[in-house]
Design a protein around this motif. Structure first.
Motif, PDB file in Angstrom:
ATOM      1  N   GLU A 152      14.295   4.631  -8.868  1.00  0.00           N
ATOM      2  CA  GLU A 152      14.140   4.408 -10.308  1.00  0.00           C
ATOM      3  C   GLU A 152      13.044   3.378 -10.579  1.00  0.00           C
ATOM      4  OE1 GLU A 152      15.631   6.120 -12.749  1.00  0.00           O
ATOM      5  OE2 GLU A 152      16.466   7.346 -11.130  1.00  0.00           O
ATOM      6  N   LYS A 153      12.986   2.339  -9.763  1.00  0.00           N
ATOM      7  CA  LYS A 153      11.998   1.294  -9.999  1.00  0.00           C
ATOM      8  C   LYS A 153      10.588   1.781  -9.674  1.00  0.00           C
ATOM      9  CE  LYS A 153      14.977  -2.729  -9.754  1.00  0.00           C
ATOM     10  NZ  LYS A 153      15.324  -4.001  -9.077  1.00  0.00           N
ATOM     11  N   PHE A 154      10.459   2.667  -8.677  1.00  0.00           N
ATOM     12  CA  PHE A 154       9.134   3.212  -8.397  1.00  0.00           C
ATOM     13  C   PHE A 154       8.653   4.046  -9.583  1.00  0.00           C
ATOM     14  CE2 PHE A 154       6.204   6.411  -6.692  1.00  0.00           C
ATOM     15  CZ  PHE A 154       5.283   5.584  -6.067  1.00  0.00           C
ATOM     16  N   GLN A 155       9.534   4.851 -10.136  1.00  0.00           N
ATOM     17  CA  GLN A 155       9.144   5.646 -11.302  1.00  0.00           C
ATOM     18  C   GLN A 155       8.874   4.753 -12.510  1.00  0.00           C
ATOM     19  OE1 GLN A 155      11.650   9.051 -12.038  1.00  0.00           O
ATOM     20  NE2 GLN A 155      11.615   9.689  -9.900  1.00  0.00           N
ATOM     21  N   TYR A 156       9.548   3.610 -12.588  1.00  0.00           N
ATOM     22  CA  TYR A 156       9.263   2.655 -13.660  1.00  0.00           C
ATOM     23  C   TYR A 156       7.826   2.147 -13.537  1.00  0.00           C
ATOM     24  CZ  TYR A 156       9.265  -1.700 -16.325  1.00  0.00           C
ATOM     25  OH  TYR A 156       8.944  -2.704 -17.188  1.00  0.00           O
ATOM     26  N   HIS A 157       7.391   1.863 -12.287  1.00  0.00           N
ATOM     27  CA  HIS A 157       6.012   1.447 -12.089  1.00  0.00           C
ATOM     28  C   HIS A 157       5.044   2.541 -12.543  1.00  0.00           C
ATOM     29  CE1 HIS A 157       7.653  -1.783  -9.519  1.00  0.00           C
ATOM     30  NE2 HIS A 157       6.522  -2.396  -9.768  1.00  0.00           N
ATOM     31  N   LEU A 158       5.393   3.795 -12.264  1.00  0.00           N
ATOM     32  CA  LEU A 158       4.535   4.887 -12.695  1.00  0.00           C
ATOM     33  C   LEU A 158       4.468   4.978 -14.214  1.00  0.00           C
ATOM     34  CD1 LEU A 158       5.280   7.812 -10.201  1.00  0.00           C
ATOM     35  CD2 LEU A 158       3.557   6.007 -10.070  1.00  0.00           C
ATOM     36  N   LEU A 159       5.570   4.648 -14.884  1.00  0.00           N
ATOM     37  CA  LEU A 159       5.559   4.655 -16.346  1.00  0.00           C
ATOM     38  C   LEU A 159       4.605   3.601 -16.896  1.00  0.00           C
ATOM     39  CD1 LEU A 159       9.358   5.103 -17.166  1.00  0.00           C
ATOM     40  CD2 LEU A 159       7.539   6.766 -17.509  1.00  0.00           C
ATOM     41  N   ASN A 160       4.345   2.569 -16.090  1.00  0.00           N
ATOM     42  CA  ASN A 160       3.420   1.519 -16.512  1.00  0.00           C
ATOM     43  C   ASN A 160       1.973   1.836 -16.176  1.00  0.00           C
ATOM     44  OD1 ASN A 160       5.173  -0.237 -17.786  1.00  0.00           O
ATOM     45  ND2 ASN A 160       5.764  -1.245 -15.885  1.00  0.00           N
ATOM     46  N   CYS A 161       1.725   3.033 -15.669  1.00  0.00           N
ATOM     47  CA  CYS A 161       0.346   3.459 -15.411  1.00  0.00           C
ATOM     48  C   CYS A 161      -0.338   3.768 -16.738  1.00  0.00           C
ATOM     49  CB  CYS A 161       0.320   4.709 -14.516  1.00  0.00           C
ATOM     50  SG  CYS A 161       0.685   4.389 -12.784  1.00  0.00           S
ATOM     51  N   GLN A 167      -5.501  -0.841 -13.760  1.00  0.00           N
ATOM     52  CA  GLN A 167      -4.063  -1.064 -13.923  1.00  0.00           C
ATOM     53  C   GLN A 167      -3.264   0.094 -13.354  1.00  0.00           C
ATOM     54  OE1 GLN A 167      -2.122  -0.636 -17.741  1.00  0.00           O
ATOM     55  NE2 GLN A 167      -1.151  -2.647 -17.518  1.00  0.00           N
ATOM     56  N   ALA A 168      -3.748   1.313 -13.534  1.00  0.00           N
ATOM     57  CA  ALA A 168      -3.017   2.480 -13.059  1.00  0.00           C
ATOM     58  C   ALA A 168      -2.894   2.470 -11.534  1.00  0.00           C
ATOM     59  CB  ALA A 168      -3.715   3.758 -13.531  1.00  0.00           C
ATOM     60  N   VAL A 169      -3.982   2.215 -10.837  1.00  0.00           N
ATOM     61  CA  VAL A 169      -3.948   2.178  -9.375  1.00  0.00           C
ATOM     62  C   VAL A 169      -3.101   1.000  -8.897  1.00  0.00           C
ATOM     63  CG1 VAL A 169      -5.336   1.900  -7.286  1.00  0.00           C
ATOM     64  CG2 VAL A 169      -6.150   3.363  -9.143  1.00  0.00           C
ATOM     65  N   ALA A 170      -3.241  -0.140  -9.558  1.00  0.00           N
ATOM     66  CA  ALA A 170      -2.449  -1.309  -9.181  1.00  0.00           C
ATOM     67  C   ALA A 170      -0.963  -1.055  -9.377  1.00  0.00           C
ATOM     68  CB  ALA A 170      -2.886  -2.530 -10.001  1.00  0.00           C
ATOM     69  N   ALA A 171      -0.599  -0.265 -10.382  1.00  0.00           N
ATOM     70  CA  ALA A 171       0.812   0.051 -10.625  1.00  0.00           C
ATOM     71  C   ALA A 171       1.395   0.829  -9.454  1.00  0.00           C
ATOM     72  CB  ALA A 171       0.959   0.840 -11.921  1.00  0.00           C
ATOM     73  N   VAL A 172       0.634   1.787  -8.930  1.00  0.00           N
ATOM     74  CA  VAL A 172       1.109   2.552  -7.776  1.00  0.00           C
ATOM     75  C   VAL A 172       1.268   1.642  -6.565  1.00  0.00           C
ATOM     76  CG1 VAL A 172       0.567   4.424  -6.173  1.00  0.00           C
ATOM     77  CG2 VAL A 172       0.086   4.692  -8.612  1.00  0.00           C
ATOM     78  N   LEU A 173       0.283   0.791  -6.319  1.00  0.00           N
ATOM     79  CA  LEU A 173       0.352  -0.112  -5.175  1.00  0.00           C
ATOM     80  C   LEU A 173       1.493  -1.112  -5.305  1.00  0.00           C
ATOM     81  CD1 LEU A 173      -3.462  -0.826  -4.646  1.00  0.00           C
ATOM     82  CD2 LEU A 173      -1.985   0.688  -3.309  1.00  0.00           C
ATOM     83  N   ARG A 174       1.700  -1.637  -6.504  1.00  0.00           N
ATOM     84  CA  ARG A 174       2.800  -2.580  -6.713  1.00  0.00           C
ATOM     85  C   ARG A 174       4.146  -1.896  -6.502  1.00  0.00           C
ATOM     86  NH1 ARG A 174       2.789  -7.517  -5.932  1.00  0.00           N
ATOM     87  NH2 ARG A 174       4.721  -7.589  -7.137  1.00  0.00           N
ATOM     88  N   GLY A 175       4.264  -0.640  -6.929  1.00  0.00           N
ATOM     89  CA  GLY A 175       5.504   0.091  -6.711  1.00  0.00           C
ATOM     90  C   GLY A 175       5.794   0.272  -5.232  1.00  0.00           C
ATOM     91  N   LEU A 176       4.772   0.591  -4.455  1.00  0.00           N
ATOM     92  CA  LEU A 176       4.956   0.774  -3.014  1.00  0.00           C
ATOM     93  C   LEU A 176       5.253  -0.553  -2.324  1.00  0.00           C
ATOM     94  CD1 LEU A 176       2.153   3.365  -2.218  1.00  0.00           C
ATOM     95  CD2 LEU A 176       4.622   3.759  -2.289  1.00  0.00           C
TER      96      LEU A 176
END
Length: 265
Positions: A152-161, A167-176
């Motif tokens: 759920e939290k990984f998908q939350y990061h994707l919602l912040n893309c 910011q979009a690329v950083a959101a994926v990296l932060r989620g991982l």
């Protein structure tokens, strides 16, 4: 998919589970595992670009939990946008949201394809074994619940893309990064560095950018000191090393015109 089962491998499967997976780490003394017939655990090789299963089919449940031993990543992608919604690396598990165990019955979604993006070795644990552990082992139950939370939290990061590429690329990296840190898989050693086998294609499909834009963002992140990567010099090298995960938070929280190294406003 092709089975890669042998008697010698079967005898080591339980040891592999208790040393190389987050979910079963250190549980080798539990009677449920020490008395388990190793033949119930199937070791399998998943080949790239071949579907493993379709998650969340109505009134359909999977028969196994998949524990990733090496290779990967394994991805889950949605349709029709073909967006990557989950990535699983060695030490992690996938399939728990398609098992009627714990909150699995309550976390259904729309049908989504699960596939190995690169060749992956997994151990398939029968749902009956997963249910027994969930019912009788508190440590396992807490870890199993955490796997749902991380999805759920990984998908939350994707919602912040946002549409702002840095910011979009950083959101994926932060989620991982959050996912790997929570599983205890990374960082390894004293340095807070995170290394991912992360092709440009996966980043692009996770944050809905084109490949060229992702390449430019990675180049900017590298020049700014957040990453070390040979991806731009050698397209065959898909490793991305995050060397400043805390600094990456600034990019993750940035809005338009706030990242000096990104030339497009």
């Amino acid at each position: 998919m092709a089975k890669a089962k042998s008697p010698s491998l079967a005898s080591k499967t339980i040891e592999t589970l208790t040393t190389q997976s987050f979910l079963f780490q250190g549980l080798g003394q539990d009677p449920l595992l020490s008395d388990l017939d190793p033949d119930l655990l199937v070791t399998e090789k998943l080949y790239s670009n071949r579907p493993v299963y379709t998650a969340f089919r109505p009134h359909t449940w999977q028969e196994h939990l998949y524990v990733v031993i090496d290779g990967g990543p394994v991805i889950m992608r949605s349709t029709p946008l073909d967006r990557v919604m989950a990535l699983t690396y060695p030490g992690g598990c996938f399939g728990m949201r398609s098992l009627p165990v714990g909150v699995g019955a309550a976390t259904r979604a729309f049908p989504s394809l699960v596939e190995a993006y690169k060749t992956t070795n997994v151990i398939k644990v029968p749902v009956t074994v997963v249910q027994d552990f969930y019912n009788h082992n508190e440590t396992f139950r807490d870890r199993y619940t955490l796997l749902f939370e991380l999805r759920e939290k990984f998908q939350y990061h994707l919602l912040n893309c946002s549409t702002y590429p840095p910011q979009a690329v950083a959101a994926v990296l932060r989620g991982l990064i959050f996912q790997e840190r929570s599983l205890g898989a990374q960082p390894q050693g004293d340095q807070p560095e995170y290394v991912f086998d992360l092709p440009i294609d996966l980043i692009a499909r996770a944050c809905q950018l084109n490949h060229r834009t992702v390449e430019q963002v990675l180049k900017g992140l590298t020049k700014a000191g957040y990453l070390k990567t040979d991806k731009l010099a050698d397209s065959a090298n898909d490793l991305v090393k995050v060397v400043d995960p805390e600094g990456l938070k600034e990019v993750y929280g940035a809005t338009r015109d706030k990242v000096s190294w990104w030339p497009l406003k």
